[in-house]
Write a protein that holds these residues in place. Structure first.
Motif, PDB file in Angstrom:
ATOM      1  N   ALA A 241      60.361  80.829  60.982  1.00  0.00           N
ATOM      2  CA  ALA A 241      61.231  80.917  61.934  1.00  0.00           C
ATOM      3  C   ALA A 241      63.005  81.704  61.014  1.00  0.00           C
ATOM      4  O   ALA A 241      63.502  82.484  61.369  1.00  0.00           O
ATOM      5  CB  ALA A 241      61.692  79.995  61.477  1.00  0.00           C
ATOM      6  N   LEU A 242      62.715  81.154  59.476  1.00  0.00           N
ATOM      7  CA  LEU A 242      64.222  81.496  58.962  1.00  0.00           C
ATOM      8  C   LEU A 242      64.104  83.800  58.822  1.00  0.00           C
ATOM      9  O   LEU A 242      65.444  83.970  58.840  1.00  0.00           O
ATOM     10  CB  LEU A 242      64.364  81.161  58.023  1.00  0.00           C
ATOM     11  CG  LEU A 242      64.644  79.530  58.151  1.00  0.00           C
ATOM     12  CD1 LEU A 242      64.908  78.624  56.867  1.00  0.00           C
ATOM     13  CD2 LEU A 242      66.245  79.377  58.665  1.00  0.00           C
ATOM     14  N   GLU A 243      62.611  83.503  58.654  1.00  0.00           N
ATOM     15  CA  GLU A 243      62.724  85.311  58.055  1.00  0.00           C
ATOM     16  C   GLU A 243      63.390  85.567  58.785  1.00  0.00           C
ATOM     17  O   GLU A 243      63.528  86.517  58.672  1.00  0.00           O
ATOM     18  CB  GLU A 243      61.814  84.857  57.388  1.00  0.00           C
ATOM     19  CG  GLU A 243      60.915  86.274  56.757  1.00  0.00           C
ATOM     20  CD  GLU A 243      62.289  87.068  55.927  1.00  0.00           C
ATOM     21  OE1 GLU A 243      62.255  88.150  55.875  1.00  0.00           O
ATOM     22  OE2 GLU A 243      62.144  86.203  54.709  1.00  0.00           O
ATOM     23  N   GLU A 244      62.831  85.546  59.700  1.00  0.00           N
ATOM     24  CA  GLU A 244      63.041  86.690  61.049  1.00  0.00           C
ATOM     25  C   GLU A 244      64.293  86.233  62.075  1.00  0.00           C
ATOM     26  O   GLU A 244      64.114  87.419  62.715  1.00  0.00           O
ATOM     27  CB  GLU A 244      61.820  86.484  62.285  1.00  0.00           C
ATOM     28  CG  GLU A 244      60.096  86.466  62.059  1.00  0.00           C
ATOM     29  CD  GLU A 244      59.702  88.517  61.447  1.00  0.00           C
ATOM     30  OE1 GLU A 244      60.882  88.707  62.176  1.00  0.00           O
ATOM     31  OE2 GLU A 244      59.446  88.648  60.643  1.00  0.00           O
ATOM     32  N   ALA A 245      64.843  85.090  62.099  1.00  0.00           N
ATOM     33  CA  ALA A 245      65.785  84.668  63.209  1.00  0.00           C
ATOM     34  C   ALA A 245      67.140  86.069  62.347  1.00  0.00           C
ATOM     35  O   ALA A 245      67.227  85.925  61.421  1.00  0.00           O
ATOM     36  CB  ALA A 245      66.609  83.806  63.075  1.00  0.00           C
ATOM     37  N   GLY A 246      68.005  86.547  63.419  1.00  0.00           N
ATOM     38  CA  GLY A 246      68.066  87.513  63.061  1.00  0.00           C
ATOM     39  C   GLY A 246      68.117  89.506  63.001  1.00  0.00           C
ATOM     40  O   GLY A 246      68.587  90.093  62.406  1.00  0.00           O
TER      41      GLY A 246
ATOM     42  N   TYR B  52      60.293  83.020  69.698  1.00  0.00           N
ATOM     43  CA  TYR B  52      60.054  82.894  68.637  1.00  0.00           C
ATOM     44  C   TYR B  52      60.591  81.927  67.649  1.00  0.00           C
ATOM     45  O   TYR B  52      60.343  80.800  66.949  1.00  0.00           O
ATOM     46  CB  TYR B  52      60.027  84.103  68.410  1.00  0.00           C
ATOM     47  CG  TYR B  52      59.567  84.370  66.621  1.00  0.00           C
ATOM     48  CD1 TYR B  52      57.807  84.730  66.802  1.00  0.00           C
ATOM     49  CD2 TYR B  52      59.728  84.476  65.817  1.00  0.00           C
ATOM     50  CE1 TYR B  52      57.229  84.361  65.600  1.00  0.00           C
ATOM     51  CE2 TYR B  52      59.067  84.102  64.455  1.00  0.00           C
ATOM     52  CZ  TYR B  52      57.470  84.861  64.186  1.00  0.00           C
ATOM     53  OH  TYR B  52      56.652  84.546  63.264  1.00  0.00           O
ATOM     54  N   VAL B  53      61.851  82.582  67.098  1.00  0.00           N
ATOM     55  CA  VAL B  53      62.284  81.394  66.554  1.00  0.00           C
ATOM     56  C   VAL B  53      62.933  79.364  66.836  1.00  0.00           C
ATOM     57  O   VAL B  53      62.722  79.036  65.910  1.00  0.00           O
ATOM     58  CB  VAL B  53      63.640  81.784  66.067  1.00  0.00           C
ATOM     59  CG1 VAL B  53      64.869  80.723  65.157  1.00  0.00           C
ATOM     60  CG2 VAL B  53      64.065  83.302  65.818  1.00  0.00           C
ATOM     61  N   ILE B  54      62.832  79.536  68.073  1.00  0.00           N
ATOM     62  CA  ILE B  54      63.002  78.437  68.763  1.00  0.00           C
ATOM     63  C   ILE B  54      62.090  76.774  68.043  1.00  0.00           C
ATOM     64  O   ILE B  54      62.084  75.832  68.024  1.00  0.00           O
ATOM     65  CB  ILE B  54      63.382  77.974  70.565  1.00  0.00           C
ATOM     66  CG1 ILE B  54      65.331  78.378  70.085  1.00  0.00           C
ATOM     67  CG2 ILE B  54      63.955  76.269  70.868  1.00  0.00           C
ATOM     68  CD1 ILE B  54      65.834  78.991  71.339  1.00  0.00           C
ATOM     69  N   VAL B  55      61.133  77.677  69.067  1.00  0.00           N
ATOM     70  CA  VAL B  55      59.506  77.956  68.999  1.00  0.00           C
ATOM     71  C   VAL B  55      59.145  76.812  67.502  1.00  0.00           C
ATOM     72  O   VAL B  55      58.598  75.673  67.273  1.00  0.00           O
ATOM     73  CB  VAL B  55      58.052  78.204  69.412  1.00  0.00           C
ATOM     74  CG1 VAL B  55      56.853  77.274  69.260  1.00  0.00           C
ATOM     75  CG2 VAL B  55      58.538  78.630  70.729  1.00  0.00           C
ATOM     76  N   LEU B  56      59.608  78.173  66.654  1.00  0.00           N
ATOM     77  CA  LEU B  56      59.267  77.327  65.111  1.00  0.00           C
ATOM     78  C   LEU B  56      59.953  76.159  64.243  1.00  0.00           C
ATOM     79  O   LEU B  56      58.979  75.702  64.179  1.00  0.00           O
ATOM     80  CB  LEU B  56      59.029  78.659  64.131  1.00  0.00           C
ATOM     81  CG  LEU B  56      58.017  80.295  64.336  1.00  0.00           C
ATOM     82  CD1 LEU B  56      58.053  81.410  63.974  1.00  0.00           C
ATOM     83  CD2 LEU B  56      56.657  79.159  63.919  1.00  0.00           C
ATOM     84  N   LEU B  57      61.073  76.144  64.764  1.00  0.00           N
ATOM     85  CA  LEU B  57      61.739  75.241  64.337  1.00  0.00           C
ATOM     86  C   LEU B  57      61.835  74.014  65.037  1.00  0.00           C
ATOM     87  O   LEU B  57      61.113  72.701  64.027  1.00  0.00           O
ATOM     88  CB  LEU B  57      63.734  75.575  64.831  1.00  0.00           C
ATOM     89  CG  LEU B  57      64.060  77.165  63.916  1.00  0.00           C
ATOM     90  CD1 LEU B  57      65.334  77.376  64.657  1.00  0.00           C
ATOM     91  CD2 LEU B  57      64.528  77.161  62.172  1.00  0.00           C
ATOM     92  N   CYS B  58      61.016  74.263  65.918  1.00  0.00           N
ATOM     93  CA  CYS B  58      60.444  72.513  66.663  1.00  0.00           C
ATOM     94  C   CYS B  58      59.093  72.537  65.736  1.00  0.00           C
ATOM     95  O   CYS B  58      59.565  70.844  65.524  1.00  0.00           O
ATOM     96  CB  CYS B  58      60.518  73.169  67.964  1.00  0.00           C
ATOM     97  SG  CYS B  58      62.563  73.242  69.366  1.00  0.00           S
ATOM     98  N   VAL B  59      57.996  72.949  66.112  1.00  0.00           N
ATOM     99  CA  VAL B  59      57.465  72.927  65.530  1.00  0.00           C
ATOM    100  C   VAL B  59      57.826  72.334  63.922  1.00  0.00           C
ATOM    101  O   VAL B  59      56.969  71.278  63.241  1.00  0.00           O
ATOM    102  CB  VAL B  59      56.280  73.813  65.399  1.00  0.00           C
ATOM    103  CG1 VAL B  59      55.773  73.874  64.216  1.00  0.00           C
ATOM    104  CG2 VAL B  59      56.131  74.661  66.680  1.00  0.00           C
ATOM    105  N   SER B  60      58.597  73.200  62.937  1.00  0.00           N
ATOM    106  CA  SER B  60      58.707  72.813  61.747  1.00  0.00           C
ATOM    107  C   SER B  60      59.525  71.243  62.146  1.00  0.00           C
ATOM    108  O   SER B  60      58.851  70.369  61.475  1.00  0.00           O
ATOM    109  CB  SER B  60      59.415  73.074  61.191  1.00  0.00           C
ATOM    110  OG  SER B  60      60.047  73.238  59.737  1.00  0.00           O
TER     111      SER B  60
END
Length: 552
Positions: A268-273, A282-290
C-alpha cells in the motif's frame, strides 16, 4: 548432570511454569558444546559470505537501477526492484528461524541459500521489469532467511561472553557489503552488463554452501547430546523430522497473518501517491487488510502462547510484554529506514541531480557506508568493555538525527559541497552503530529459548523498516514532484521524467535548472523524513532503559 532433553525444552509452557523452565534451559545451555578451533573459523567465514552476498544485493542494485531501467524501462517502478527484495526479508525471516527451532538450523540455512542462488540466476536472465520484480521477490525470500539464520546461528556457536566480538565481525561484514556494493555495481555498469549484479552471487554462494554442509556439526547446536536437531542434511534426516507431531508444532496461522500484515502494508505504501492515490480503493483496502491482519496476529499469538499447547507461536506473547525487548525491536525497525533508504536514495541523487556515473555515485556514498562499518565495530567493542549498549544506541540515534537534517539542507544543484560528505559521516556512523547494537542487544534481552526467533525478528523488522522507509520517502518525493513540476511541464513530460531520469537532460535549458532544483528539494524532503525516523530510535532507547542496564 544430564541436560534437559529436546522434548522437554520445547514442551508447552504454562505461565506459572516459565521460571522453572527458564532454569532448566539455562542448565541445558551451560552444557552446550560450543564450536572451537578451525571449524569455528570456517563456520564464521561461511556465515560472513552469506551475510555479505545477501546484503550486497541492496546497494549493488540501487547503483544499477538507472542502467537497468534505461535497458528494460520502468523507471517509475524502479523502487520495486529494491522494495520487493526487502519484502522477501519482511515476510519470512521470523518464520524460517522459528521453523529451524523445529526442523533444524543447518537444513534451513542450506535451503534458504539455495533459494537465493537459484533466483539470483533468474534475475540475471530477466527480460522485462515485471520478470525482474517477480524473481527479486523470491531472491529476497532466500536472502532474508539466509541472513536471519546466519545471525541466529551466531548466538549458538560461541558463549554469550563472545557475542560482542562476533557481532563486531558480522556487523562489519554487513556494512562492508554496503561499502563495496556500490563500487562493484558502478564497475559492472561501466564495464559490462547490469546482469552481473545478480549473476555474481551464483559462484559466490557455493563456497558458503560447502562450508556449511561440511563444517556445521550434525545435531547442531546440540551435537554433544547426540540429537538429530540440526539434521545431517540427508534425505533420511529430513523425512524423519517431517512427521505429524512436528508439523503440529508449526504455527501456520501466525505465519500467514504475519506475511499478510507486512506485505499488504508495504504494498500500500509503495503505490500510494504513485500509481494510485492515497484515497484510492487499492490503497485503502490494503491498509485495512494490514490493520486487521496485525490485530489478528497479535491476538492469535497471545492465545497460542497462553494456551500452552503443542503449537509453538511464531512471535511469543512474552515478547509483547517485555518493555526492553519491544525497545530493541522499535529501534531496529526505525533504524532500517534511514540506513537502507540512504543507501538507495543518495546514489540516485548523485546520478540524477549531478550527472555522475554509477561508479562516481558509488564513491560519493563511501563516507556514509564506510563510517557505518566503523561505527558498527567501534560501538560493539566499546560495549564489550562494559559500556551499556543502551547509552550507545541513544547517542547514535541523536547523531543520525543531526546528520540527516543537515543532509536535507542542500540547495546547490550545480555541485556537491564537501560539507555534504561530513554530514554523511555523522549519519552513517550513527546508522551503522545502531545496526550492530540492536543485533547485540537482541539475544541479551530475551530468554535462551527465544534467541533464534529474537535474532530473526530483529533482522526482519529492520528490513521491514527499510522497506517502509523507502516506500514513505518514495511516495513523498513523487507526490511533491508531481505537484511542483506540473507548473513547468506538461502531463506527458512529467510522466516521461518520472519514468526515466535521463529525460531531464532533454528538457529545454531554460527550465532545466528550475526543474533540477525542484528534484533536489524532493531529495531533501527524503533526508528530513529519515531524520524523523531516527528520532523514533530515541524512544526505543528509552524503552530499553532500566535501573540496572544490560551489559554485553
Amino acid at each position: 548432570m544430564r541436560p534437559a532433553s529436546s522434548e522437554k525444552s520445547l514442551a508447552p509452557v504454562a505461565p506459572d511454569e516459565s521460571r522453572t523452565l527458564s532454569l532448566e534451559q539455562e542448565s541445558a545451555e551451560s552444557e552446550v558444546q560450543y564450536v572451537k578451533g578451525a571449524r569455528l573459523h570456517l563456520i564464521v567465514v561461511a556465515l560472513a559470505i552469506a551475510v555479505y552476498l545477501t546484503n550486497i544485493e541492496v546497494p549493488i542494485v540501487t547503483t544499477s537501477l538507472v542502467t537497468i531501467t534505461n535497458d528494460i524501462g520502468g523507471f517509475e517502478r524502479s523502487s520495486w526492484v529494491v522494495s520487493v527484495y526487502l519484502l522477501g526479508y519482511v515476510g519470512f525471516v521470523i518464520i524460517f528461524t522459528k521453523l529451524s527451532d523445529i526442523f533444524g538450523r543447518k537444513l534451513f540455512l542450506l535451503f534458504s541459500l539455495v533459494i537465493f542462488l537459484i533466483f539470483s540466476a533468474a534475475c540475471g536472465a530477466a527480460q522485462t521489469m515485471t520478470q525482474l520484480i517477480v524473481f527479486r521477490a523470491f531472491q529476497g525470500i532466500g536472502a532474508g532467511a539466509g541472513f536471519g539464520m546466519s545471525t541466529a546461528i551466531m548466538t549458538e556457536i560461541v558463549p554469550p561472553t563472545q557475542y560482542a566480538t562476533l557481532t563486531a565481525i558480522i556487523s562489519s561484514v554487513y556494512c562492508l557489503s554496503h561499502v563495496t556494493g556500490p563500487l562493484i555495481g558502478g564497475a559492472i555498469n561501466n564495464s559490462t552488463t547490469w546482469r552481473w549484479a545478480f549473476l555474481l552471487n551464483v559462484p559466490g554462494i557455493v563456497p558458503a554452501l560447502l562450508l556449511i554442509y561440511f563444517c556445521i556439526p550434525k545435531g547442531f547446536p546440540h551435537q554433544r547430546l547426540g540429537k538429530d536437531e540440526g539434521l545431517a542434511g540427508t534425505a533420511a534426516g529430513v523425512w524423519k523430522k517431517l512427521n505429524r507431531e512436528n508439523l503440529k508444532r508449526v504455527d501456520f496461522t501466525g505465519g500467514f497473518l504475519l506475511i499478510a500484515a507486512t506485505l499488504s502494508l508495504v504494498a500500500a505504501l509503495e503505490e500510494a501517491g504513485g500509481r494510485f492515490a492515497w484515497r484510492s480503493a487499492y490503497v485503502i483496502v490494503l491498509l485495512c487488510v494490514s490493520s486487521v491482519a496485525w490485530a489478528a496476529f497479535v491476538a492469535w499469538e497471545r492465545w497460542v502462547t497462553l494456551q500452552g499447547g503443542i503449537k509453538e507461536p511464531v512471535f511469543p506473547w512474552r515478547f509483547f510484554t517485555s518493555r526492553k525487548w519491544m525497545g530493541v525491536l522499535l529501534t531496529a525497525t526505525f533504524m532500517g529506514g534511514p540506513f537502507i533508504g540512504a543507501v538507495f536514495q543518495l546514489p540516485q541523487k548523485f546520478q540524477v541531480i549531478y550527472g555522475t556515473s554509477p561508479l562516481g555515485a558509488s564513491t560519493r556514498l563511501l563516507p556514509f557506508i564506510g563510517m557505518g562499518a566503523i561505527g558498527a565495530v567501534i560501538t560493539s567493542l566499546v560495549a564489550k568493555k562494559g559500556v551499556p549498549p543502551v547509552y550507545l544506541i541513544l547517542f547514535s540515534a541523536c547523531l543520525q538525527i543531526v546528520g540527516f537534517v543537515l543532509l536535507g539542507t542542500n540547495t546547490d544543484a550545480s555541485k556537491i559541497h564537501a560539507s555534504q560528505y561530513g554530514f554523511q559521516v555523522m549519519a552513517g556512523f550513527g546508522a551503522g552503530a545502531n545496526s550492530a547494537l540492536t543485533i547485540l542487544m537482541a539475544p541479551l534481552s530475551v530468554e535462551p529459548r527465544d534467541r533464534a526467533v529474537a535474532m530473526g525478528a530483529v533482522s526482519q523488522f529492520r528490513i521491514m523498516g527499510g522497506a517502509l522507509g523507502l516506500s514513505i520517502v518514495h511516495t513523498a518525493r513523487n507526490s511533491f514532484l508531481r505537484s511542483k513540476l506540473s507548473a513547468f511541464l506538461s502531463g506527458g513530460e512529467v510522466k516521461q521524467l518520472m519514468d526515466s531520469a535521463t529525460s531531464l537532460a532533454q528538457l529545454d535549458p531554460r527550465i532545466r535548472t528550475e526543474v533540477t532544483g525542484i528534484m533536489l528539494e524532493g531529495y531533501n524532503i527524503q533526508m528530513k523524513i529519515f531524520a524523523g525516523l531516527a528520532g523514533i530510535q530515541v524512544l526505543g532507547a528509552f524503552l530499553m532503559w532500566q535501573r540496572k542496564q544490560i551489559r554485553a
